[in-house]
Design an enzyme around this catalytic site. Structure first.
Site, mmCIF file in Angstrom:
data_model
loop_
_atom_site.group_PDB
_atom_site.id
_atom_site.type_symbol
_atom_site.label_atom_id
_atom_site.label_comp_id
_atom_site.label_asym_id
_atom_site.label_seq_id
_atom_site.Cartn_x
_atom_site.Cartn_y
_atom_site.Cartn_z
ATOM 1 C CD GLU A 26 -2.893 -0.626 -0.232
ATOM 2 O OE1 GLU A 26 -3.210 0.525 -0.560
ATOM 3 O OE2 GLU A 26 -3.127 -1.628 -0.932
ATOM 4 N NE ARG A 39 16.722 9.648 -24.321
ATOM 5 C CZ ARG A 39 17.090 9.067 -25.462
ATOM 6 N NH1 ARG A 39 17.552 7.844 -25.439
ATOM 7 N NH2 ARG A 39 17.004 9.706 -26.597
HETATM 8 N N1 SAM Z 1 -1.603 3.165 -2.052
HETATM 9 C C1 SAM Z 1 -0.730 3.977 -2.829
HETATM 10 C C2 SAM Z 1 -1.487 5.176 -3.366
HETATM 11 O O1 SAM Z 1 -2.620 4.999 -3.810
HETATM 12 O O2 SAM Z 1 -0.932 6.288 -3.394
HETATM 13 C C3 SAM Z 1 -0.155 3.201 -3.995
HETATM 14 C C4 SAM Z 1 0.818 2.145 -3.616
HETATM 15 S S1 SAM Z 1 1.507 1.335 -5.006
HETATM 16 C C5 SAM Z 1 0.540 -0.108 -5.127
HETATM 17 C C6 SAM Z 1 3.039 0.710 -4.433
HETATM 18 C C7 SAM Z 1 4.244 1.555 -4.800
HETATM 19 O O3 SAM Z 1 4.371 1.647 -6.192
HETATM 20 C C8 SAM Z 1 4.248 2.974 -4.304
HETATM 21 O O4 SAM Z 1 4.692 3.053 -2.977
HETATM 22 C C9 SAM Z 1 5.183 3.652 -5.258
HETATM 23 O O5 SAM Z 1 6.537 3.528 -4.858
HETATM 24 C C10 SAM Z 1 4.994 2.861 -6.543
HETATM 25 N N2 SAM Z 1 4.122 3.551 -7.522
HETATM 26 C C11 SAM Z 1 2.887 3.142 -7.927
HETATM 27 N N3 SAM Z 1 2.365 3.965 -8.835
HETATM 28 C C12 SAM Z 1 3.297 4.926 -9.074
HETATM 29 C C13 SAM Z 1 3.350 6.072 -9.911
HETATM 30 N N4 SAM Z 1 2.344 6.418 -10.704
HETATM 31 N N5 SAM Z 1 4.481 6.816 -9.900
HETATM 32 C C14 SAM Z 1 5.519 6.508 -9.100
HETATM 33 N N6 SAM Z 1 5.520 5.428 -8.274
HETATM 34 C C15 SAM Z 1 4.432 4.648 -8.249
#
Ligand code: SAM
Length: 244
Positions: free
Chosen positions: A109, A147
């Protein structure tokens, strides 16, 4: 996961030539229990697990110590997060001037908020969509930063002409054969007149940006010549549409 960067293409060459270095750290190596648990249930309940602050903190300290050994003191600490600032070229260009950065990748999460509050300088999002972990976003960020680092690309011009570098999208590209499925390469590209080619490419960049990403043009002041080229191109498109 990061072998996608270290084992392939332009980024591999840059690592092999020591133009850049990448160190990956697994926070699980900093757990103290027999199960090497990096996550636990969320306070307040609800679905999903949360990454614990302590092993992340220890992993971060190890990363900072390793960078210090290379003479990089106090690097920018970035958490890849869907809640972060949306990534863009300007941000990437600025980051490419940093001697080093630390990228924190979440899972589950997300990570304990206290770790973020205490350590993170900046949060970056790669898109308005959630994916399962921060590793792919980190790789995307590393590749785009690399890059912009001198010596990484063979031909530095190819980065200068890339989409977003001058606030415009890139122009269309063609290679052999001259005729493909009945479609010709634009005549101007075959003539060898470099000034005409440069003008045509700029015009195509302007037109593409106007049609696909008008928001970029709103943020960019066009020169008189650019405005005229765009107007010409739009008239041409309009005439072609009317003809159909
Ligand atoms: N519960 C969180 C929320 O809704 O903000 C999302 C958690 S996600 C399943 C797990 C991890 O994936 C995050 O902690 C982040 O490091 C990464 N992550 C997921 N989507 C991302 C995005 N659009 N940009 C950057 N990192 C992302």
């Amino acid at each position: 996961m990061f072998s996608a960067l270290t084992d392939y293409g332009i980024t591999k060459r840059a690592f092999d030539n020591n133009i850049c270095t990448l160190m990956t750290i697994n926070p699980r190596d900093f757990t103290t229990d027999a199960y090497r648990r990096i996550d636990d249930k969320a306070y307040g309940g609800g679905a999903g697990m949360v990454m614990k602050a302590e092993p992340l903190d220890l992993a971060l300290q190890a990363g900072l110590a390793a960078q210090l050994k290379k003479g990089i003191a106090n690097p920018l600490k970035i958490y890849l997060s869907p809640q972060g600032k949306p990534i863009n070229q300007e941000m990437v260009n600025k980051l490419s001037t940093c001697k080093g950065v630390v990228l924190v990748c979440g899972r589950y999460e997300g990570i304990d908020e206290r770790f973020i509050e205490h350590n993170i300088d900046m949060e970056i999002s790669i898109a308005d969509t959630v994916i399962s972990g921060g590793e792919l976003p980190a790789m995307l960020l590393v590749d785009s930063i690399m890059r912009q680092i001198p010596g990484v690309l063979n031909d530095q011009d190819s980065a200068i002409n890339d989409s977003f570098m001058n606030g415009l999208l890139d122009y269309p590209h063609y290679t052999v054969p001259r005729k493909y499925k009945g479609m010709q390469v634009p005549e101007v590209l075959l003539g060898g007149n470099h000034e005409q080619i440069r003008k045509w490419r700029l015009q195509m960049s302007l037109l593409r940006t106007k049609l696909r990403r008008p928001d970029l043009l709103e943020r960019r002041n066009l020169t008189k010549i650019e405005s005229r080229l765009l107007e010409e191109a739009l008239n041409e498109v309009g005439t072609r549409l009317e003809g159909n």
